[in-house]
Design a protein around this motif. Structure first.
Motif, PDB file in Angstrom:
ATOM      1  N   GLN A 274      40.969 -15.417  28.498  1.00  0.00           N
ATOM      2  CA  GLN A 274      41.153 -15.927  29.890  1.00  0.00           C
ATOM      3  C   GLN A 274      39.723 -15.410  30.698  1.00  0.00           C
ATOM      4  OE1 GLN A 274      42.960 -18.179  31.023  1.00  0.00           O
ATOM      5  NE2 GLN A 274      44.500 -18.300  29.425  1.00  0.00           N
ATOM      6  N   CYS A 275      39.476 -14.487  30.646  1.00  0.00           N
ATOM      7  CA  CYS A 275      38.297 -13.744  31.197  1.00  0.00           C
ATOM      8  C   CYS A 275      37.122 -14.658  30.721  1.00  0.00           C
ATOM      9  CB  CYS A 275      38.116 -12.392  31.126  1.00  0.00           C
ATOM     10  SG  CYS A 275      39.285 -11.283  31.854  1.00  0.00           S
ATOM     11  N   ARG A 276      36.749 -14.714  29.467  1.00  0.00           N
ATOM     12  CA  ARG A 276      35.783 -15.506  28.924  1.00  0.00           C
ATOM     13  C   ARG A 276      35.605 -16.999  29.606  1.00  0.00           C
ATOM     14  NH1 ARG A 276      34.280 -19.114  25.569  1.00  0.00           N
ATOM     15  NH2 ARG A 276      36.586 -19.658  25.064  1.00  0.00           N
ATOM     16  N   ARG A 277      36.795 -17.618  29.649  1.00  0.00           N
ATOM     17  CA  ARG A 277      36.929 -19.117  29.966  1.00  0.00           C
ATOM     18  C   ARG A 277      36.436 -18.942  31.448  1.00  0.00           C
ATOM     19  NH1 ARG A 277      42.594 -21.422  27.435  1.00  0.00           N
ATOM     20  NH2 ARG A 277      41.993 -21.129  25.243  1.00  0.00           N
ATOM     21  N   ASP A 278      37.036 -18.125  32.263  1.00  0.00           N
ATOM     22  CA  ASP A 278      36.528 -17.900  33.684  1.00  0.00           C
ATOM     23  C   ASP A 278      35.092 -17.874  33.775  1.00  0.00           C
ATOM     24  OD1 ASP A 278      39.012 -18.726  34.267  1.00  0.00           O
ATOM     25  OD2 ASP A 278      39.779 -16.789  35.133  1.00  0.00           O
ATOM     26  N   LEU A 279      34.674 -16.728  32.989  1.00  0.00           N
ATOM     27  CA  LEU A 279      33.176 -16.449  33.055  1.00  0.00           C
ATOM     28  C   LEU A 279      32.262 -17.732  32.802  1.00  0.00           C
ATOM     29  CD1 LEU A 279      33.055 -12.867  31.782  1.00  0.00           C
ATOM     30  CD2 LEU A 279      32.713 -13.541  34.111  1.00  0.00           C
ATOM     31  N   GLY A 280      32.920 -18.572  31.671  1.00  0.00           N
ATOM     32  CA  GLY A 280      31.854 -19.702  31.261  1.00  0.00           C
ATOM     33  C   GLY A 280      32.161 -20.866  32.226  1.00  0.00           C
ATOM     34  N   ASN A 281      33.109 -20.762  33.204  1.00  0.00           N
ATOM     35  CA  ASN A 281      33.234 -21.961  34.209  1.00  0.00           C
ATOM     36  C   ASN A 281      32.275 -22.012  35.289  1.00  0.00           C
ATOM     37  OD1 ASN A 281      34.229 -24.039  36.015  1.00  0.00           O
ATOM     38  ND2 ASN A 281      36.220 -23.165  35.951  1.00  0.00           N
ATOM     39  N   PRO A 282      31.252 -22.920  34.983  1.00  0.00           N
ATOM     40  CA  PRO A 282      30.306 -23.160  36.209  1.00  0.00           C
ATOM     41  C   PRO A 282      30.577 -23.249  37.514  1.00  0.00           C
ATOM     42  CG  PRO A 282      30.220 -25.054  35.029  1.00  0.00           C
ATOM     43  CD  PRO A 282      31.384 -24.331  34.318  1.00  0.00           C
ATOM     44  N   LEU A 283      31.851 -23.718  37.800  1.00  0.00           N
ATOM     45  CA  LEU A 283      32.480 -23.974  38.980  1.00  0.00           C
ATOM     46  C   LEU A 283      32.981 -22.614  39.636  1.00  0.00           C
ATOM     47  CD1 LEU A 283      33.911 -27.506  38.528  1.00  0.00           C
ATOM     48  CD2 LEU A 283      31.770 -27.013  39.438  1.00  0.00           C
ATOM     49  N   LEU A 284      33.290 -21.777  38.726  1.00  0.00           N
ATOM     50  CA  LEU A 284      33.958 -20.473  39.488  1.00  0.00           C
ATOM     51  C   LEU A 284      33.094 -19.477  39.273  1.00  0.00           C
ATOM     52  CD1 LEU A 284      36.563 -19.506  39.911  1.00  0.00           C
ATOM     53  CD2 LEU A 284      37.133 -18.958  37.444  1.00  0.00           C
ATOM     54  N   ARG A 285      32.327 -19.141  40.478  1.00  0.00           N
ATOM     55  CA  ARG A 285      31.403 -18.136  40.814  1.00  0.00           C
ATOM     56  C   ARG A 285      31.761 -16.854  41.404  1.00  0.00           C
ATOM     57  NH1 ARG A 285      28.274 -18.996  37.202  1.00  0.00           N
ATOM     58  NH2 ARG A 285      26.746 -17.509  38.321  1.00  0.00           N
ATOM     59  N   GLN A 286      33.263 -16.673  41.091  1.00  0.00           N
ATOM     60  CA  GLN A 286      33.544 -15.187  41.467  1.00  0.00           C
ATOM     61  C   GLN A 286      32.989 -14.069  41.121  1.00  0.00           C
ATOM     62  OE1 GLN A 286      37.711 -15.794  40.811  1.00  0.00           O
ATOM     63  NE2 GLN A 286      38.299 -16.295  42.877  1.00  0.00           N
ATOM     64  N   PRO A 287      32.769 -12.932  41.533  1.00  0.00           N
ATOM     65  CA  PRO A 287      32.367 -11.769  40.945  1.00  0.00           C
ATOM     66  C   PRO A 287      33.098 -11.356  39.782  1.00  0.00           C
ATOM     67  CG  PRO A 287      32.667 -11.463  43.348  1.00  0.00           C
ATOM     68  CD  PRO A 287      33.242 -12.726  42.904  1.00  0.00           C
ATOM     69  N   ILE A 288      32.366 -10.895  38.645  1.00  0.00           N
ATOM     70  CA  ILE A 288      33.186 -10.494  37.414  1.00  0.00           C
ATOM     71  C   ILE A 288      34.277  -9.657  37.678  1.00  0.00           C
ATOM     72  CG2 ILE A 288      32.698  -9.011  35.445  1.00  0.00           C
ATOM     73  CD1 ILE A 288      29.938 -10.417  35.324  1.00  0.00           C
ATOM     74  N   GLN A 289      34.207  -8.709  38.425  1.00  0.00           N
ATOM     75  CA  GLN A 289      35.139  -7.654  38.753  1.00  0.00           C
ATOM     76  C   GLN A 289      36.388  -8.363  39.101  1.00  0.00           C
ATOM     77  OE1 GLN A 289      34.135  -4.359  41.037  1.00  0.00           O
ATOM     78  NE2 GLN A 289      36.030  -3.177  40.893  1.00  0.00           N
ATOM     79  N   VAL A 290      36.215  -9.450  40.066  1.00  0.00           N
ATOM     80  CA  VAL A 290      37.498 -10.015  40.531  1.00  0.00           C
ATOM     81  C   VAL A 290      38.262 -10.925  39.319  1.00  0.00           C
ATOM     82  CG1 VAL A 290      38.196 -12.109  41.999  1.00  0.00           C
ATOM     83  CG2 VAL A 290      36.389 -10.336  42.967  1.00  0.00           C
ATOM     84  N   ILE A 291      37.442 -11.591  38.406  1.00  0.00           N
ATOM     85  CA  ILE A 291      38.113 -12.297  37.584  1.00  0.00           C
ATOM     86  C   ILE A 291      38.444 -11.147  36.503  1.00  0.00           C
ATOM     87  CG2 ILE A 291      37.307 -13.499  35.335  1.00  0.00           C
ATOM     88  CD1 ILE A 291      35.015 -14.852  36.956  1.00  0.00           C
TER      89      ILE A 291
END
Length: 327
Positions: A274-291
């Motif tokens: 799930q983290c990998r998917r969120d990190l690869g989502n260009p529309l989701l620019r949240q900080p890595i720590q938040v994800i």
């Protein structure tokens, strides 16, 4: 990829499309008399996938009527059940004086190809109707035929309980057959049969008659589904999973003894994905720590080590690499 056969009628001239489809249905499902208001340009698609003892077919087609009379039943070889899982459109099925309309995404039903039946499929709107069918030999279902006959053409929930797990399993295979190895076909088919058996037994209220293997498969599927739905919960752990299913922690671990991963490892791997998917989502620019924290990894350094060990790159390297590919 799983062994499969793909047919797309649009590669043929419009005048030849229906005849080709008609022959395919007779081969892959059950011979029937099919009529449609789209005979002059029958745009349809089918993907048949071998799953060992059973065969699954994913279908897209315009509105049609299908009648399997006694004459065609007599010509058929072997007794086979057909599971029908409509995904879009409306399906009305008639067998043994039972008539029901299935709600797409909410119901599945069982037909017996050794008996006459009628099926009417209607597409909603401009798009085609879509259905998953599964051909299961009578001998593959360890339930008495006289009991199963009570369920023929009866709508059963495909979004709740074991029926929901069965539908999810079949839809996952149909959507991405490339993610499985050919050697896994028999295993996937066995899981489907066990889940179908458990769903039918649940509906008939005869779950106590199931084999230990079928009960084991159904319970494990319920556990995995529970984990998927609670990945973002701070309370998710092997102990909470066991408690939610009213079994001991030891029994939970025994459920996964034959798997290549423990329950804790499964939870961690699914959260990392799930983290990998969120990190690869260009529309989701949240900080890595938040994800990471959202998916159960509050310690930034620990998450970074786990992610690198799992994917070979740090979270930042992964996010940067995906962004470069999208340019």
């Amino acid at each position: 990829m799983l062994p499969n056969l793909v047919v797309d009628t649009t590669v043929l001239p419009p005048a030849d499309r229906f005849a080709f489809w008609y022959a395919l249905v007779a081969q892959e499902t059950a011979p029937a008399h099919i009529s449609s208001g789209h005979l002059d340009n029958f745009v349809a698609y089918a993907q048949a996938i071998d799953l060992g003892r059973i065969r699954m077919t994913s279908l897209r087609y315009p509105s049609l009527d299908s009648v399997r009379p006694t004459t065609l039943v007599r010509r058929a070889e072997g007794d086979v059940y057909q599971l029908a899982l409509p995904l879009t459109g409306r399906s009305t099925l008639i067998q043994d004086r039972t008539e029901s309309t299935l709600e797409a995404g909410a119901h599945f039903t069982l037909l017996d190809t050794a008996r006459p039946h009628v099926a009417r499929h209607r597409a909603d709107g401009p798009g085609p109707a879509t259905t998953i069918t599964v051909q299961i030999p009578h001998s593959a279902l360890p339930l008495a035929p006289d009991r199963l006959r009570r369920l023929l053409a009866t709508p059963m929930p495909s979004h709740l309980g074991v029926g929901g797990l069965l539908a999810h399993h079949l839809r996952s295979i149909a959507a991405h057959p490339e993610q499985f190895e050919p050697a896994q076909a028999e295993i996937l088919g066995g899981v489907a049969v066990d889940l179908l058996t458990a769903a039918l037994a649940q509906y008939l209220d005869i779950e106590d008659t199931l084999s230990p293997e079928a009960r084991h498969t159904a319970l494990r599927a319920r556990v995995v589904d529970f984990i998927d739905r609670h990945l973002d919960s701070d309370e998710l752990s092997p102990r909470s999973v066991a408690a939610a299913h009213h079994i001991s922690l030891r029994s939970l671990h025994r459920l996964f003894e034959a798997e290549a991963t423990t329950v804790a490892e499964l939870i961690r791997a699914k959260r990392l994905e799930q983290c990998r998917r969120d990190l690869g989502n260009p529309l989701l620019r949240q900080p890595i720590q938040v994800i990471a924290a959202r998916w159960g990894f509050p310690d930034k350094a620990h998450f970074s080590r786990l992610f690198r060990a799992h994917y070979g790159r740090s979270p930042q390297e992964y996010r940067t690499g995906v962004a470069r590919q999208d340019r």
